[in-house]
Design a protein around this motif. Structure first.
Motif, PDB file in Angstrom:
ATOM      1  N   GLU A 113       0.836  -1.199   0.000  1.00 24.84           N
ATOM      2  CA  GLU A 113       0.000   0.000   0.000  1.00 24.84           C
ATOM      3  C   GLU A 113       0.872   1.250   0.000  1.00 24.84           C
ATOM      4  O   GLU A 113       1.769   1.388   0.830  1.00 24.84           O
ATOM      5  CB  GLU A 113      -0.923   0.006   1.218  1.00 24.84           C
ATOM      6  N   THR A 114       0.606   2.152  -0.926  1.00 30.16           N
ATOM      7  CA  THR A 114       1.331   3.417  -1.002  1.00 30.16           C
ATOM      8  C   THR A 114       0.338   4.561  -1.088  1.00 30.16           C
ATOM      9  O   THR A 114      -0.497   4.607  -1.999  1.00 30.16           O
ATOM     10  CB  THR A 114       2.259   3.457  -2.234  1.00 30.16           C
ATOM     11  N   ILE A 115       0.425   5.488  -0.137  1.00 33.18           N
ATOM     12  CA  ILE A 115      -0.440   6.665  -0.116  1.00 33.18           C
ATOM     13  C   ILE A 115       0.433   7.902  -0.233  1.00 33.18           C
ATOM     14  O   ILE A 115       1.386   8.073   0.537  1.00 33.18           O
ATOM     15  CB  ILE A 115      -1.274   6.740   1.178  1.00 33.18           C
ATOM     16  N   ALA A 116       0.131   8.745  -1.202  1.00 35.79           N
ATOM     17  CA  ALA A 116       0.839  10.018  -1.371  1.00 35.79           C
ATOM     18  C   ALA A 116      -0.169  11.136  -1.176  1.00 35.79           C
ATOM     19  O   ALA A 116      -1.098  11.293  -1.973  1.00 35.79           O
ATOM     20  CB  ALA A 116       1.464  10.100  -2.760  1.00 35.79           C
ATOM     21  N   ARG A 151      -8.836   3.394   2.686  1.00 38.14           N
ATOM     22  CA  ARG A 151      -7.971   2.267   2.352  1.00 38.14           C
ATOM     23  C   ARG A 151      -8.741   1.205   1.568  1.00 38.14           C
ATOM     24  O   ARG A 151      -8.224   0.614   0.623  1.00 38.14           O
ATOM     25  CB  ARG A 151      -7.387   1.653   3.621  1.00 38.14           C
ATOM     26  N   ASP A 170      -3.898  15.338   5.895  1.00 42.08           N
ATOM     27  CA  ASP A 170      -2.840  14.687   5.121  1.00 42.08           C
ATOM     28  C   ASP A 170      -2.840  13.232   5.555  1.00 42.08           C
ATOM     29  O   ASP A 170      -2.278  12.868   6.594  1.00 42.08           O
ATOM     30  CB  ASP A 170      -1.493  15.356   5.428  1.00 42.08           C
ATOM     31  N   SER A 181      -4.219   7.248  -3.194  1.00 41.02           N
ATOM     32  CA  SER A 181      -3.647   5.905  -3.120  1.00 41.02           C
ATOM     33  C   SER A 181      -3.012   5.572  -4.458  1.00 41.02           C
ATOM     34  O   SER A 181      -3.637   5.723  -5.517  1.00 41.02           O
ATOM     35  CB  SER A 181      -4.738   4.883  -2.799  1.00 41.02           C
ATOM     36  N   ARG A 182      -1.768   5.136  -4.437  1.00 44.67           N
ATOM     37  CA  ARG A 182      -1.020   4.844  -5.660  1.00 44.67           C
ATOM     38  C   ARG A 182      -1.004   3.367  -6.029  1.00 44.67           C
ATOM     39  O   ARG A 182      -0.472   3.000  -7.075  1.00 44.67           O
ATOM     40  CB  ARG A 182       0.426   5.334  -5.499  1.00 44.67           C
ATOM     41  N   ARG A 219     -10.304   6.736   7.464  1.00 44.21           N
ATOM     42  CA  ARG A 219      -9.107   6.060   6.954  1.00 44.21           C
ATOM     43  C   ARG A 219      -9.416   4.630   6.518  1.00 44.21           C
ATOM     44  O   ARG A 219      -8.916   4.159   5.498  1.00 44.21           O
ATOM     45  CB  ARG A 219      -7.997   6.057   8.009  1.00 44.21           C
ATOM     46  N   ASN A 264      -3.314  12.522  -0.228  1.00 44.55           N
ATOM     47  CA  ASN A 264      -4.615  11.877  -0.051  1.00 44.55           C
ATOM     48  C   ASN A 264      -4.964  11.026  -1.264  1.00 44.55           C
ATOM     49  O   ASN A 264      -6.137  10.865  -1.602  1.00 44.55           O
ATOM     50  CB  ASN A 264      -5.709  12.918   0.194  1.00 44.55           C
ATOM     51  N   ALA A 324      -1.405  10.581   4.251  1.00 50.17           N
ATOM     52  CA  ALA A 324      -0.128   9.871   4.174  1.00 50.17           C
ATOM     53  C   ALA A 324       0.672  10.010   5.469  1.00 50.17           C
ATOM     54  O   ALA A 324       1.354   9.075   5.893  1.00 50.17           O
ATOM     55  CB  ALA A 324       0.686  10.384   2.994  1.00 50.17           C
ATOM     56  N   HIS A 325       0.580  11.190   6.097  1.00 53.79           N
ATOM     57  CA  HIS A 325       1.351  11.441   7.320  1.00 53.79           C
ATOM     58  C   HIS A 325       0.476  11.508   8.570  1.00 53.79           C
ATOM     59  O   HIS A 325       0.970  11.802   9.653  1.00 53.79           O
ATOM     60  CB  HIS A 325       2.144  12.745   7.175  1.00 53.79           C
TER      61      HIS A 325
END
Length: 399
Positions: free
Chosen positions: A8-11, A375, A174, A15-16, A371, A13, A176-177
């Protein structure tokens, strides 16, 4: 058996990455949810424009599995290629098709830019070539960042999410963070406002209906619906009073024109003012996610939280095809009334005053719900699903 590890990669808001197995389960659960609520009379042949995600996907699931409708969905998604598994929207279309065909329904996916004249002709040609019965429902749920001028291919309109008239500073999430950050948005220029209306307004909706009607593929009593948004005072500076709100007002004017075209034969052009939900599009609206956190927390405490499928299924059952239409003085359907109730908004506004960057906590129930929903849009965090998939699945996919 070779397995593909899914990370899982979130940049920001966005999702990549995607977990296709998680998306399959969410589609199957959604189809079962709608069927368990009971089937009802509605559309039999539906065109869903923007059916790959969000309210468009929810519409396709509810008309297919609640009404037993054949569906043709137009989405513009990235297919798997090389090491990339593509986008969640691409897989959503695959799995709705599989689930619908397993029940004897026709389900067709078209992966193309809905704004293009060529796509409109492609859809019309397919409807005619495959001898579809006339469409009795057209859902318009396109959320896109840009649109090519159909009269001049050298001009590209790009939408912006900005206030109008003055700058707006707000705290936005944010993901991602896992933090809230302050953000100041400058006011949109006249050119940016106009471009956003071209992209997000009702111009393309009208072009679709005109093309379908001229081709003779609309049933006399066809209903068409576009989703709008009014929102509360908390989101008004960015949404209702900003560029997106201006585009929604233009879309509502389009509905009035389309109504004059469709009404003589028993058709309808409807606007539904929908509630705030977690979608790929909504999560990039500044300040919107923070409002959703507060709203979800209030709704959870009261036991009345709805996701997009819950909301759209209620809309179609009760208002579009049911006997419980709730409309405002402009004739718009208002399934958002529960969210905008004075008691709910008073509790939300109190929470918003407490949800600041200085005291942000990932333990807030509203944040945890948002969240989790975010996801799951990409198939991650779905209960019972591992973050891996058999490589052989890619060889068996039929779009």
């Amino acid at each position: 058996m070779k397995m593909i590890k899914l990370t899982e990669t979130i940049a920001g808001n966005v999702s990549r990455t995607v977990n296709p197995i998680g998306r399959k389960l969410r589609i199957d659960l959604g189809a079962n949810q709608v069927q368990t609520a009971g089937t009802y009379d509605g559309a039999k042949n539906a065109l869903i424009l923007g059916g790959a995600s969000g309210y468009g996907l929810a519409s396709r699931v509810t008309v297919a599995f609640g009404q037993g409708a054949n569906t043709l969905s137009v989405g513009y998604e990235r297919a798997p290629q090389g090491e990339s598994l593509g986008t969640a929207g691409w897989w959503n279309q695959v799995y709705v098709k599989q689930a619908a065909e397993a029940q004897g329904l026709r389900a067709v996916n078209v992966n193309a830019d809905a704004f293009l004249t060529a796509t409109k002709q492609q859809v019309i040609d397919r409807l005619q070539r495959e001898h579809w019965a006339p469409l009795d429902l057209v859902v318009y749920a396109i959320a896109a960042p840009k649109r090519v001028n159909p009269a001049d291919a050298t001009e590209v309109w790009r939408s912006v999410i900005k206030p109008i008239g003055q700058s707006v500073t707000d705290e936005t999430l944010d993901l991602a963070h896992e933090r809230l950050v302050r953000q100041t948005l400058p006011p949109a220029s006249p050119a940016e406002i106009a471009a956003t209306v071209h992209v997000m307004g009702g111009e393309d909706w009208e072009l679709w209906i005109e093309a379908l009607k001229a081709a003779g593929v609309l049933a006399p009593d066809c209903k068409t619906i576009l989703f709008s948004y009014e929102g509360p005072e908390a989101t008004a500076p960015i949404y209702h009073d900003g560029t997106l709100g201006r585009a929604k007002r233009a879309a509502e004017a389009s509905a009035q024109r389309l109504q004059r075209v469709l009404a003589p034969t028993g058709g309808e052009a409807l606007i539904s003012v929908n509630r705030s939900v977690t979608t790929r599009a909504s999560m990039v609206i500044p300040g919107f996610a923070r409002y959703c956190m507060a709203l979800y927390q209030v709704e959870q405490a009261a036991g009345g939280h709805e996701r997009s499928l819950d909301h759209v299924d209620r809309l179609f059952r009760q208002m579009v095809y049911g006997q419980h239409r709730r409309v405002d003085d402009q004739g718009r359907l208002r399934p958002d009334a529960q969210e905008l109730a004075a008691s709910v908004q008073a509790a939300v506004n109190q929470l918003l005053g407490e949800m600041t960057a200085a005291n942000f906590s990932p333990n807030w129930p509203g944040y945890q719900q948002l969240r989790r929903e975010f996801r799951e849009l990409s198939g991650f965090g779905v209960p019972g699903i591992r973050d891996e998939m058999p490589a052989m699945m890619l060889d068996k996919v039929v779009f």
